[in-house]
Design an enzyme around this catalytic site. Structure first.
Site, PDB file in Angstrom:
ATOM      1  N   LEU A 184     -72.660  41.595  -7.376  1.00 13.08           N
ATOM      2  CA  LEU A 184     -72.049  42.659  -6.799  1.00 13.08           C
ATOM      3  C   LEU A 184     -70.874  43.342  -7.719  1.00 13.08           C
ATOM      4  CD1 LEU A 184     -73.469  43.963  -3.078  1.00 13.08           C
ATOM      5  CD2 LEU A 184     -74.197  44.538  -5.018  1.00 13.08           C
ATOM      6  N   GLY A 185     -70.296  41.939  -7.561  1.00 12.74           N
ATOM      7  CA  GLY A 185     -68.749  42.570  -8.651  1.00 12.74           C
ATOM      8  C   GLY A 185     -68.802  40.979  -8.395  1.00 12.74           C
ATOM      9  N   ASP A 221     -53.996  46.463  -1.311  1.00 12.85           N
ATOM     10  CA  ASP A 221     -54.522  46.133  -2.663  1.00 12.85           C
ATOM     11  C   ASP A 221     -55.093  47.548  -2.762  1.00 12.85           C
ATOM     12  OD1 ASP A 221     -54.923  45.625  -4.589  1.00 12.85           O
ATOM     13  OD2 ASP A 221     -56.196  43.747  -4.255  1.00 12.85           O
ATOM     14  N   LYS A 239     -68.761  38.374   0.640  1.00 10.53           N
ATOM     15  CA  LYS A 239     -68.293  37.661  -0.223  1.00 10.53           C
ATOM     16  C   LYS A 239     -67.596  36.497  -0.560  1.00 10.53           C
ATOM     17  CE  LYS A 239     -65.417  41.172  -1.725  1.00 10.53           C
ATOM     18  NZ  LYS A 239     -64.410  41.528  -1.981  1.00 10.53           N
ATOM     19  N   VAL A 277     -69.022  38.869  -4.971  1.00 10.85           N
ATOM     20  CA  VAL A 277     -69.775  39.154  -3.998  1.00 10.85           C
ATOM     21  C   VAL A 277     -70.919  39.563  -4.376  1.00 10.85           C
ATOM     22  CG1 VAL A 277     -69.958  41.301  -2.540  1.00 10.85           C
ATOM     23  CG2 VAL A 277     -67.826  40.959  -3.713  1.00 10.85           C
ATOM     24  N   GLY A 316     -60.770  39.737  -7.394  1.00 19.09           N
ATOM     25  CA  GLY A 316     -59.154  39.260  -7.589  1.00 19.09           C
ATOM     26  C   GLY A 316     -59.692  37.857  -6.172  1.00 19.09           C
ATOM     27  N   PHE A 317     -61.219  37.884  -5.080  1.00 15.03           N
ATOM     28  CA  PHE A 317     -60.925  37.186  -4.391  1.00 15.03           C
ATOM     29  C   PHE A 317     -61.867  36.287  -4.687  1.00 15.03           C
ATOM     30  CE2 PHE A 317     -58.109  40.056  -2.614  1.00 15.03           C
ATOM     31  CZ  PHE A 317     -57.159  39.352  -2.040  1.00 15.03           C
TER      32      PHE A 317
END
Ligand SMILES: *[C@@H]1O[C@H](CO)[C@@H](O)[C@H](O)[C@H]1NC(C)=O
Ligand SMILES: *[C@@H]1O[C@H](CO)[C@@H](O)[C@H](O)[C@H]1NC(C)=O
Ligand SMILES: *[C@@H]1O[C@H](CO)[C@@H](O)[C@H](O)[C@H]1NC(C)=O
Ligand SMILES: *[C@@H]1O[C@H](CO)[C@@H](O)[C@H](O)[C@H]1NC(C)=O
Ligand SMILES: *[C@@H]1O[C@H](CO)[C@@H](O)[C@H](O)[C@H]1NC(C)=O
Length: 637
Positions: free
Chosen positions: A351-352, A471, A374, A359, A355-356
């Protein structure tokens, strides 16, 4: 002249000797017969153990000596010397995490009314934490690494004056005279620990010394801190213990306690202290530890905690699942299920990438529930342990404008977080989509801003503890099928505060353009820095522009500056997203833009709270008048 001075000083010496502090003392070798005042969940067990917290989570307990003691010299009002000794034990359900901590407290009242459990240790709350009018002195034994209060680790002893940001702290350890070094000690090993807290009014030193109960009092204190107790102590103060649990089942026990004003506390009779309850699950680790030679201890501690970690991971797998399901409605997922759900983390399911971590979209095998998974990679085992405790707590957050965390899975240097799946994806994708006309109309944008504001208000003020998001940005706002905005990723940034990640050692959490000016200098995220980022987010949504527009002309490079300039020129509404066309309500647009400006004010004190923002947005509170100061900066009056 000389004679007069001489006689005055002799006189004052005599007076000091004659009229000083009352010699008060007491001793409890076990608490079967006590003169204590209890509240919260503190109680004495039949065998005389003072149990400050039991297996009920997120609770606090207090036990104070029923009679207040006189802490000031009745001649000159200076603070009295005192000394106290006690034996405590912290027994956690796990070997590697505990919750939260326990403290020796000097308090003007025998109750800490309004205090919160968890990280507030039953001592303070967000409103009074750090306020000098508290008149509270505490020695904390803290087992959670809490960035908010500048904690040094998850196993420390600290001296607290009026708040939880310790004036002095050190990792739990004791001085071993024979080797001439400090040896580390786990506060939540479940083994009894003896503590000595001593204050000498002459040099104003407050000393804290700890050691395992079978080791004699070390010759050097762990903490020795100069503290002027004059302004902190009232004449009469209650002394006792405060303790709080969080999301991990933990019991804090006190086995014995002695206290003396103006002298050495009576020695405890260690062999007469009540026994701690039998512990079954942790036996292996403990008996192993005893069998080791002293010389091997330092090395073995490291190895053992590693073994303990692996063993407990295996052993408690089932336990954790049950625990989470019942208490948090959150699950620990099996890696196998997540692997299946995402079809082996296939690129097509991606999905994307944030920064962490990456996903993935997934569908859980049995329930067919759609989820977003994630994957966060992390190398620090220590960080993981602390993070799990925190995620367990955050998993209980429930709000319609927060993306729901469903559970997690932990695996070899990697963390998998399972969230509810939101079909409309992230707001920034829609906001900056090339399609024309825009898919997010004014009414939707206004609703999304209101929704995010109320989600953030919940994190800051409505939940039991203050959660700083850290964030906030359009790409962290996800949209459900009805285009309601939900804040995602809260708490995740905390992972980078625990231990170091090789790629992000100097990571300031946050995203360029959303970072409040004071955050770059202090490095400390607060609710004010969240409000700043929220202000930028609001401008982003109303103007349809990124906070820092690369390639724009210099005067419109920075979104805040540009909107501020337009407002000064009296053309505020012209900053709106051109994609909106005529689809907007002027009054709402101006309200939103002004809120964006006051929230992103460079001075933290000038920013409103999220409570006020929610009230402005709903018309329950008039917006303060904006004006320009001499310096050209923005003011709200
Ligand atoms: C913990 O203590 C409180 C207060 O004494 C009591 O109401 C509660 O039932 C106890 N919980 C357990 C699990 O023993
Ligand atoms: C500290 O507490 C006092 C009394 O409750 C209150 O009047 C004062 O405003 C507080 N100060 C701060 C800075 O919060
Ligand atoms: C003791 O603990 C501190 C803080 O956790 C750590 O930095 C230090 O390396 C430890 N010392 C030993 C000998 O394990
Ligand atoms: C506190 O510790 C310091 C340093 O070891 C020592 O000089 C002092 O006498 C101690 N004070 C008390 C009250 O024990
Ligand atoms: C300690 O504090 C009191 C009151 O705040 C002050 O009067 C006194 O001078 C201080 N003593 C020292 C040694 O600083």
């Amino acid at each position: 002249m000389g004679m007069v001075i001489f006689s005055i000083s002799v006189l004052s010496l005599l007076v000091r000797l004659a009229v000083s502090c009352d010699d008060t003392n007491f001793i409890y070798n076990g608490f079967k017969k006590t003169d204590l005042h209890f509240d919260g969940i503190a109680e004495v067990s039949p065998n005389g153990l003072l149990r400050m917290t039991n297996t009920t989570k997120n609770q606090q307990g207090h036990a104070f000596h029923r009679v207040p003691l006189r802490f000031k010299n009745n001649f000159d009002g200076s603070p009295c010397s005192f000394s106290t000794s006690f034996v405590f034990a912290i027994v956690s359900q796990y070997t590697d995490v505990s919750a939260h901590g326990f403290a020796l407290v000097f308090s003007p009242t025998e109750e800490r009314s309004g205090a919160l459990p968890s990280q507030y240790l039953g001592l303070f709350n967000p409103a009074n934490n750090g306020n000098a009018s508290n008149h509270v002195l505490a020695v904390e034994f803290d087992t959670i690494f809490n960035i908010e209060f500048g904690d040094i680790d998850n196993n420390h002893v600290g001296i607290d004056v009026n708040g939880l940001r310790s004036v002095a702290a050190a990792p739990a350890s004791y001085y071993a005279g024979d080797v001439g070094t400090f040896k580390n000690l786990s506060l939540f090993s479940g083994e009894p620990i003896q503590v000595w807290v001593e204050y000498n009014n002459e040099d104003m030193k407050l000393n804290v010394t700890i050691s395992p109960v079978n080791v004699a009092k070390p010759s050097m204190p762990l903490l020795s801190s100069a503290i002027n107790l004059s302004a902190i102590m009232y004449e009469a103060m209650y002394v006792g213990f405060s303790s709080s649990s969080g999301s991990v089942i933990t019991s804090h026990y006190v086995l014995g306690w002695s206290f003396r004003i103006n002298g050495q506390a009576p020695a405890l009779s260690l062999s007469n202290l009540p026994l701690l309850p039998q512990r079954n699950k942790r036996k292996t680790t403990t008996s192993l530890k005893i069998g080791l030679s002293l010389a091997g201890v330092v090395f073995a501690l490291g190895t053992l905690s590693g073994i303990g970690f692996l063993v407990s991971r295996k052993m408690r797998f089932k336990e954790v699942v049950e625990d989470w399901e019942i208490d948090y409605m959150t699950h620990r997922f099996s890696y196998k299920d997540l692997y299946k759900a995402t079809r082996g983390f296939r690129e097509e399911e991606l999905l994307g990438v944030g920064g962490f971590g990456r996903v993935y979209k997934g569908k859980l095998p049995t329930s067919n529930i759609e989820v977003a998974v994630k994957r966060v990679s992390h190398n620090s085992q220590q960080a993981m342990r602390e993070f799990v405790a925190e995620i367990m707590s955050i998993g209980r957050l429930r709000h319609r404008n927060l993306v729901q965390l469903l559970g997690y899975c932990r695996r070899k240097g990697e963390f998998l977080l399972v969230y509810e799946f939101l079909p409309n994806g992230s707001l920034d994708k829609l906001l900056f989509a090339e399609q024309w006309p825009t898919r997010v109309d004014w009414n939707q944008r206004f609703q999304i801003i209101k929704g995010v504001a109320s989600g953030l208000f919940y994190l800051h003020e409505e939940w039991e503890q203050v959660v700083v998001h850290r964030d906030i940005k359009a790409s962290n706002v996800l949209l459900d099928s009805e285009m309601n905005g939900k804040l995602g990723d809260f708490g995740l940034s905390r992972l980078y505060d625990h231990g170091s990640d090789p790629n992000t050692t100097t990571h300031i959490v946050g995203t360029m353009g959303y970072i409040a000016p004071e955050l770059t200098s202090t490095g400390r995220a607060t609710t004010h820095t969240d409000v700043f980022a929220f202000g930028v987010f609001v401008l982003e949504v109303a103007c349809g522009r990124r906070p820092i527009e690369h390639g724009a002309s210099t005067d419109s490079l920075n979104l805040i500056d540009w909107v501020r300039t337009c407002w000064r020129r009296g053309v505020l509404a012209e900053t709106r997203d051109p994609k909106l066309g005529t689809d907007f309500v002027m009054q709402e647009l101006e309200l939103v833009l002004k809120i964006g400006l006051i929230c992103s004010h460079p001075s933290p004190a000038a920013r409103p709270s999220m409570r006020q923002v929610v009230q402005y947005l709903h018309g329950d509170l008039p917006l303060p008048k904006l004006s320009i100061a001499e310096t050209g900066s923005l003011m709200s009056t």
